[in-house]
Design a protein around this motif. Sequence first.
Motif, short mmCIF file in Angstrom:
data_model
loop_
_atom_site.label_atom_id
_atom_site.label_comp_id
_atom_site.label_asym_id
_atom_site.label_seq_id
_atom_site.Cartn_x
_atom_site.Cartn_y
_atom_site.Cartn_z
N THR A 208 110.18 41.58 -11.88
CA THR A 208 109.17 41.39 -12.95
C THR A 208 108.84 39.94 -13.22
O THR A 208 107.85 39.65 -13.90
CB THR A 208 109.67 42.04 -14.24
N SER B 15 104.03 49.82 -9.16
CA SER B 15 102.87 48.93 -9.12
C SER B 15 101.97 49.10 -10.34
O SER B 15 101.30 48.14 -10.75
CB SER B 15 102.07 49.17 -7.84
N HIS B 16 101.96 50.31 -10.92
CA HIS B 16 101.08 50.49 -12.08
C HIS B 16 101.65 49.85 -13.34
O HIS B 16 101.04 49.93 -14.40
CB HIS B 16 100.81 51.99 -12.32
N TYR B 17 102.83 49.22 -13.24
CA TYR B 17 103.37 48.46 -14.37
C TYR B 17 102.77 47.06 -14.46
O TYR B 17 103.01 46.35 -15.43
CB TYR B 17 104.89 48.31 -14.23
N ASN B 18 102.02 46.68 -13.45
CA ASN B 18 101.55 45.30 -13.38
C ASN B 18 100.72 44.90 -14.61
O ASN B 18 100.84 43.79 -15.12
CB ASN B 18 100.71 45.09 -12.11
N LYS B 19 99.89 45.82 -15.08
CA LYS B 19 99.05 45.51 -16.24
C LYS B 19 99.92 45.25 -17.47
O LYS B 19 99.68 44.29 -18.23
CB LYS B 19 98.09 46.68 -16.49
N LEU C 111 103.10 44.35 -17.48
CA LEU C 111 103.87 43.12 -17.25
C LEU C 111 103.03 41.88 -17.52
O LEU C 111 103.52 40.89 -18.08
CB LEU C 111 104.41 43.10 -15.81
N ASN C 112 101.77 41.93 -17.11
CA ASN C 112 100.88 40.80 -17.40
C ASN C 112 100.70 40.60 -18.90
O ASN C 112 100.62 39.46 -19.39
CB ASN C 112 99.52 41.02 -16.74
#
Length: 714
Positions: free
Chosen positions: A492, A684-688, A690-691
């Motif tokens: 992360t 990968s759909h956690y990226n938003k 995490l940002n």
Amino acid sequence: MDVIKFLKYLYKRKYVLIIVPIITVIITYFLGKNILDNYVSEAQISTGFVDESQQVLQEKETYVQESRITQRFNNLIEIMKLKLITDQISYKLMLHDLTNKKPFRSSSQLLKELNPSARKHAIEVYTQKYNKMEPLSLWDKDQRGLYQVLVSMKYDEESLNKKLRIFRNQDSDFITVSFESENPELSAFVVNAICQEFIKYYSFTSKDNENKGVAYLSSLLAQKRQALDEKMSQLRDYKIKNNVINLYEQSKILYGEIMDFESKKLETQKSIDSYSQTLQNIDNKFNPTERKYLESTLSKINRDIVSTKEKIKAVTEKYVQSSFSPVYSKSLDSLNNILTDQINDASDKYIISPLNTKEKLITEKLTLEVTGDLAKYSLATIENHLNNLNQKFKTLVPFDAVVQTLERDIEVASTEYLDVLNKYNQVNMQANSNTKLRQIQLAMPGLPQPSKKMLLVILSGIISFIFCTLVFFILFVLDRSIKSVEALENATEIPVIGELSYLKSFTDLKDIWLNKTPDEDTLNFKNLLRAIRFEVKTKMLYNNNKVLAVTSMVPNEGKTFFSLSLAYSFAMLNKKVLLIDGDFDKPDISEASNHKTYIEDYVNDRVLPDDNAITIIGNKGGDSSLLEVVEESVIESIFEDFKKRFDVIIIDTCSLKSLNKAKEWIMYADKNISVFEFGKQVHSHYNKDLNYLTSLDDKYIGWILNKVKEESRF
């Protein structure tokens, strides 16, 4: 890949790595008890390719010889592996088992089903195919059935080739054939049968090919001989027709004569020129009166001399035409003597002028005139004969061209004939003196081979262990779950401030803190929570921040339990703690607490229970959010009131799956902390999300790795 982690991963699965190989070894042992002993028989064939004592014709170049020998050995081995040879062995094995009281193998089910007439028919077909060296036709239903019987007895090509080994013994002259089976007599029979069938087949095909080669070369040799004879007859007829014996010798002789006559012509011409000049000089020495006197006195004498000269001229012509034959040489010498006498007689009768005494010059002049005339006669004769020789030489040129063409054709035909003759002699000699294949070692029933049962048992254990390790390695490599603080930070790029162990069982959070003799799991949990409390306290209270929002990526990651635990840990520091249940989707704290005030009611009456160390504000649940329940203008005043009355304010928000609802609480919090469950993956759909957490900068403290299981770490 971290090797240490992988070893730890294997250690935690050590029982699988032990039990599976043990089970495999036990199964292999009991299955291997029924494996029969194997017997190997060997035979050797001598080829004669390398043994020079058996070779009549030797190769000139050793390198070429070695290359050809290796190729010949490879060809022999491939011939021995031909299906044609293997089929012959199959027929012999079946005929043996069908006709012998002691078969090599027990009858298969298909063979047992054959009635006497069918067995008799099988024997006839196998015998017929063996004698004709033909394979069984699988298009024929009857022969296909007989082929299935072969397969059932494991006498087919594929089954035999599995146990058959054929190889050359290093660089020796021998080929070794070995076969392995459960019956020593069967092994010996197969090896001997292969050697016999191979030698028989190879000898037949080799002899047939050699005979065909000899017959072809014999026919070709007769053709080349006939062509050579025809060319020689043409040359002979042409020479007879044109009276040509030996053009080379004839032309050589003619050319030699031409050169001789050319030389004589030059010499004669030189003599004539010399005589003429000398006579001119002598005449110049006489005055006209003396020449007149001299000529008048010698007229009669000159007539005799002229007559003799004519005779000499005639003889000279014959002498030249006869290529200077000695027969005419004597006549010519006799006439020359007569001419000399006449000249001498004339000199005696000369009347000399009283004014001059030139007797000697007169004599010399007469001699020169005679000699000059003779030379002129010879020159004319030589030129005529030289012309005749040149004409003869020219007539030989077209004859020579034709003869040379015919001789060249004869030379080519002769070369072709000799080449074919040499090849014929070589092939004929090879056919008559070719080395014969011999089986020099007969296969005998051998002793049983060393048992491989124990080796199979050991290999089964090793292979099963390696297989399990490989499976675990693949699982380890493909495992992307978070099982360490470092893994979560790397996935992360957000710091982790602490972790909480998984509690297998507990009754109440108060018991965790009030129990003086906690078990090992509880004690570990308390210590980890204290470490987290210290980090939170450092980030918040020392900076005069009181409001902490707790969230997670998805529901059920333990954020509610963490919020309660953190609240109790701060309460143990005699801090006044306010715990707000901000999760409208799943109000677990509100449902579990009996002493609570709902946020919806507090907005109106601003009353809180103040008799507990931890004050809880719940919510009534439903599809609501903070801004829908409380007006935005009132929220800040409410939080200002909370900060005056409490030391620590913890908000259990909803997960970031409901991002907008969580944002509303985080917006009014001083710090934010998120919970991540041990063993889950960072998708990968956690990226938003995490940002978003990264964008909070200093307002975001970091991760809490929750529900950590020590036995699952690696």
